[in-house]
Design an enzyme around this catalytic site. Structure first.
Site, PDB file in Angstrom:
ATOM      1  N   LEU A 100       0.310  -1.331   0.089  1.00 39.33           N
ATOM      2  CA  LEU A 100       0.627   0.384   0.616  1.00 39.33           C
ATOM      3  C   LEU A 100       0.769   1.003   0.066  1.00 39.33           C
ATOM      4  O   LEU A 100       1.848   0.909   0.650  1.00 39.33           O
ATOM      5  CB  LEU A 100      -0.564  -0.064   1.563  1.00 39.33           C
ATOM      6  N   ASP A 101       0.705   2.852  -0.846  1.00 43.54           N
ATOM      7  CA  ASP A 101       1.229   3.866  -0.806  1.00 43.54           C
ATOM      8  C   ASP A 101       1.405   3.804   0.941  1.00 43.54           C
ATOM      9  O   ASP A 101       0.968   3.599   1.392  1.00 43.54           O
ATOM     10  CB  ASP A 101       0.715   4.238  -1.240  1.00 43.54           C
ATOM     11  N   ARG A 102       1.844   4.781   1.316  1.00 40.61           N
ATOM     12  CA  ARG A 102       3.074   5.266   2.320  1.00 40.61           C
ATOM     13  C   ARG A 102       1.151   6.200   3.239  1.00 40.61           C
ATOM     14  O   ARG A 102       1.343   5.640   4.182  1.00 40.61           O
ATOM     15  CB  ARG A 102       4.397   5.988   2.259  1.00 40.61           C
ATOM     16  N   ARG A 113      -6.467   5.342  -7.935  1.00 38.13           N
ATOM     17  CA  ARG A 113      -5.641   6.463  -7.933  1.00 38.13           C
ATOM     18  C   ARG A 113      -5.623   7.110  -9.110  1.00 38.13           C
ATOM     19  O   ARG A 113      -6.574   8.210  -9.778  1.00 38.13           O
ATOM     20  CB  ARG A 113      -4.508   7.449  -7.218  1.00 38.13           C
TER      21      ARG A 113
END
Length: 319
Positions: A160-162, A261
């Site tokens: 998962l992205d930060r 996104r």
């Protein structure tokens, strides 16, 4: 004054009374700390199944006790949920033990067994190291495994992205990691996110599909025709909306880099707080994307594993 077999205490000596009370409190605390309920197994059954059928407590508390090393079988601590119990075995259940060996403001352990661990990641932490001193979930888990004397390491399976929060699974050995990595699309049968997107969504539900590819600046862009990238499919369903924002559930059919996104931006409703693909709207001062549902078949036991976390209250507050 006599209490049980304790020695006599001089009631007229404050120091004597104080010392006695302290000693009694220490012994009581020690007794409470080590308190176990004992059971005898009557028929063969997996440990967790047996616990859920014989203990008068919630499923959540039972799992927490098991994960917190609070279950003993024939005097030996067992954390394996599918450990096979045999008639005549003695099971001891701690009334106080819980997983207090793991404390992190960024990571919460949702489930753990000998093969894998499922966590809920907070915003602001990477899935794995990207530098010598970068804060990441893998390092947090490795530190926990070491402190709890588990001879394993956290193996990254997906990311998962930060600034994306939510559910993730990590393998605890190479065999489990290889199965999850190579059979991911067969093992994971449902994976969903919830997001706050900019503007009022026109459609209640739908699907967006195109090809995604990174440019030289590592920014992912989409194309309606094959551009040499990877085909990506995202299904969406609007949960709530105002004139300013929409609360949307996204179900991934494929798992590409920055897929939700980019697809949200393609629809003209980028995820709020997205500095990479957004339009500057940042009502909650975070990327408003949360992985709230993760369902997969256990790579070793093949049991259906289903995990869900609530939609963040901050997301709800906008509606």
């Amino acid at each position: 004054m006599m209490v049980g077999r304790e020695k006599q205490v001089d009631l007229f000596c404050p120091a004597s009374v104080f010392h006695y009370l302290c000693t009694l409190k220490m012994r009581t605390n020690r007794y409470n700390k080590d308190r176990y309920d004992h059971y005898e197994v009557r028929e063969e059954a997996p440990l967790l199944e047996w616990l859920l059928g014989n203990l008068k407590q919630s499923k959540t508390k039972t799992k927490a006790t098991l994960q917190g090393r609070g279950i003993k079988v024939n005097g030996k601590t067992v954390t394996q949920f599918d450990f096979l119990l045999q008639p005549g075995m003695k099971v001891s259940v701690s009334q106080t033990k819980k997983n207090d060996q793991f404390k992190s403001r960024y990571v919460k352990i949702v489930y753990e067994d000998q093969y894998l661990v499922v966590v809920e990641k907070n915003v602001g932490i990477l899935s794995m190291a990207a530098g010598h001193k970068s804060l990441n979930v893998k390092s947090v888990l490795d530190d926990y495994f070491q402190k709890s004397r588990q001879k394993c390491r956290a193996h990254v399976v997906h990311r998962l992205d930060r600034d994306t929060s939510g559910l993730m699974v990590y393998a605890k050995d190479m065999q489990t990691e290889q199965i999850l990595e190579h059979e991911w699309h067969d093992i994971v049968y449902d994976r969903r996110y919830v997001a706050v997107v900019c503007g009022e969504m026109e459609e209640n539900e739908g699907t967006i599909a195109n090809w995604l590819k990174d440019n030289k600046a590592y920014v992912t862009y989409s194309s309606p025709v094959d551009n040499g990238g990877k085909y990506a499919v995202t299904h969406f369903f609007v949960l709530d909306r105002t004139v300013d924002y929409s609360l949307v559930e996204f179900r991934l059919e494929t798992g590409r880099k920055n897929q939700i996104r980019v697809h949200a931006a393609d629809m003209g409703h980028p995820v709020c707080g997205d500095v990479k693909y957004g339009n500057g709207a940042d009502p909650l001062h975070r990327l408003c994307l949360h992985a709230f549902l993760l369902c997969f078949y256990h790579p070793i036991t093949h049991e259906r594993m289903e995990f869900e976390t609530p939609i963040p209250t901050t997301f709800r507050s906008l509606f």
